[in-house]
Design an enzyme around this catalytic site. Structure first.
Site, PDB file in Angstrom:
ATOM      1  N   ASN A 411       0.869  -1.180   0.000  1.00  0.00           N
ATOM      2  CA  ASN A 411       0.000   0.000   0.000  1.00  0.00           C
ATOM      3  C   ASN A 411       0.905   1.228   0.000  1.00  0.00           C
ATOM      4  O   ASN A 411       1.402   1.651   1.046  1.00  0.00           O
ATOM      5  CB  ASN A 411      -0.909  -0.021   1.236  1.00  0.00           C
ATOM      6  N   GLU A 412       1.128   1.775  -1.196  1.00  0.00           N
ATOM      7  CA  GLU A 412       2.110   2.863  -1.338  1.00  0.00           C
ATOM      8  C   GLU A 412       1.576   4.209  -0.842  1.00  0.00           C
ATOM      9  O   GLU A 412       2.300   5.189  -0.788  1.00  0.00           O
ATOM     10  CB  GLU A 412       2.544   2.994  -2.807  1.00  0.00           C
ATOM     11  N   GLU A 413       0.273   4.249  -0.496  1.00  0.00           N
ATOM     12  CA  GLU A 413      -0.358   5.531  -0.152  1.00  0.00           C
ATOM     13  C   GLU A 413      -0.130   5.938   1.306  1.00  0.00           C
ATOM     14  O   GLU A 413      -0.469   7.055   1.688  1.00  0.00           O
ATOM     15  CB  GLU A 413      -1.878   5.446  -0.388  1.00  0.00           C
TER      16      GLU A 413
END
Ligand SMILES: [Zn+2]
Length: 447
Positions: A411-413
């Site tokens: 989850n790069e966010e």
């Protein structure tokens, strides 16, 4: 290659390692824990906004209510992560609903550093008495920040028991299993340990700190919060002493307590890994093992420390002649070494991993690859190989074939890339449930 699958593949190339970021592999951290703890609860939560929150309360009311999974109830929603108390409550709820013949709770003997009692459950089986007739060990939660693992295991077991009771099948996305396959899976006899790292899980859930290790402070350094804890998946016995066994410059583990892959003070030094080994002792028919991790959309199998070969028995972790040569992949001059694995064991592991990866891909369309672990990176002290070295050291013990499933994607966010969104949590659950089912059916097929 279909278009979405190709995109997934590209994302994997960018995201690289399983369970660890590149920075962590090199000894760093993705979270500055000193700054993190100074920031307070509200800012911590904001840093991970959009991820599935950890639940408060107990939806199973201390074991009065049993969980229901996704495979038997397609409208089920999963908008919060099971908190540490709920995971145990869910197991007790299953035991109450399905009775001791189908679900038997048990406790493990070694208490954790924070004095928690670990537990497991005996599920299904073939009607043999006592601890006989359990072939498959499923565990989750060894790396506490890999959120959703215990949830996937609990809800899968809930599905299996409910479907078996009603003599129905199960559906996970694009994968369907008939009532007969459900009965066959449950008859394999399953041992579950839903939380292998309870101290780490409690800490991660309380702090949102992306915590991976356990909480043992035996070698902690004052003012260095990252120096607490041992990486339990480097603390098992296989080639634990990496400085002796591996080639110079290969870092399959670390002796620095600040590292995310710190391996502890000795093989099986930690109560959590001792408990897993104890479980392998207690259930002599175990032949298969799945350790659930995230993220990487990978299914990994051993050996963990070097590439496999089936021709030369002398190239073995037991042979000190090869100390200082292991872990170089691909081999270089002077470091020619590949670990011996009996052909039938290699066949069993590759079949299991391929089936699990194929099933996961077919459940949602996200592409899972099966590969031998050191082709990603070599490691020492891994859980997956524990069941093989035990049998090599004591021929009375049955070989246990281990795989590591790395569900989902980064989850790069958010600050902690291991925390899923509600949407990806649901996909992860479909895929992980399929993984458990495929391993059980492989065990049914191969014995
Ligand atoms: Zn992991």
């Amino acid at each position: 290659m279909k278009f979405p699958t190709f995109l997934t593949f590209l994302a994997q190339l960018a995201a690289t390692q399983a369970c660890l970021t590149d920075i962590e592999r090199q000894g760093g951290h993705i979270i500055d824990l000193k700054a993190h703890s100074a920031r307070g609860v509200i800012n911590r939560r904001q840093a991970n906004i959009g991820t599935v929150p950890v639940a408060t309360g107990d939806r199973f009311q201390n074991g009065i209510i049993a969980p229901r999974g996704l495979g038997s109830n397609p409208n089920a929603t999963f908008d919060s992560i099971l908190n540490i108390g709920e995971i145990k409550s869910a197991v007790l709820g299953l035991a109450k609903r399905y009775g001791k013949d189908k679900v038997e709770y048990f406790e493990l003997p070694h208490k954790t550093y924070e004095n928690r009692t670990m537990y497991g459950a005996k599920i299904g089986g073939n009607g043999k008495k006592g601890n006989r007739g359990y072939k498959v060990l499923l565990e989750s939660g060894i790396h506490s920040r890999e959120r959703g693992g215990p949830d996937h295991l609990i809800y899968f077991i809930a599905d299996l028991l409910q479907a078996a009771k009603e003599n129905k099948g199960l559906v996970y996305g694009g994968m369907s299993y008939s009532a007969a396959l459900v009965q066959s899976a449950l008859a394999q006899g399953i041992i579950i340990i839903p939380v292998v790292n309870p101290d780490g899980l409690a800490f991660d859930q309380a702090t949102d700190s992306c915590w991976r290790k356990n909480r043992n402070p035996a070698r902690a350094i004052d003012g260095e919060p990252s120096s607490i804890g041992v990486d339990l998946n480097r603390n098992f016995a296989p080639v634990w002493n990496f400085t002796q066994a591996f080639a110079p410059g290969i870092d399959p583990s670390s002796d620095d307590p600040k590292s995310e892959i710190y391996h502890g003070t000795g093989p099986l030094s930690e109560p959590e890994t001792k408990n897993v080994d104890w479980t392998l002792d207690q259930f002599p028919d175990l032949g298969w093992f799945l350790d659930l991790h995230s993220p990487a959309t990978l299914v990994l199998y051993g050996w963990c420390h070097d590439s496999n070969q089936a021709l030369d028995r002398s190239q073995s972790w037991q042979n000190a002649t090869f100390d200082g040569k292991r872990g170089v992949v691909p081999d270089k001059p002077g470091f020619e070494y590949k670990e011996f694995l009996e052909q039938k064991d290699w066949d069993a592991l590759t079949l299991a991993a391929a089936r699990v990866a194929g099933g996961m891909t077919d459940s949602t369309g996200r592409f899972y690859r099966a590969l031998q672990a050191p082709h990603l990176y070599p490691s020492s002290g891994c859980s997956a190989d524990q069941g093989l070295i035990r049998a090599a050291l004591d021929p009375k013990k049955k070989k246990v074939y281990g795989i590591g499933v790395e569900f989902g994607m980064w989850n790069e966010e958010v600050e902690c890339k291991f925390y899923p969104t509600e949407e990806t949590h649901r996909l992860n659950m479909i895929e992980s449930s399929t993984a458990f089912m495929e391993l059980l059916l492989t065990a049914a097929r191969l014995g």
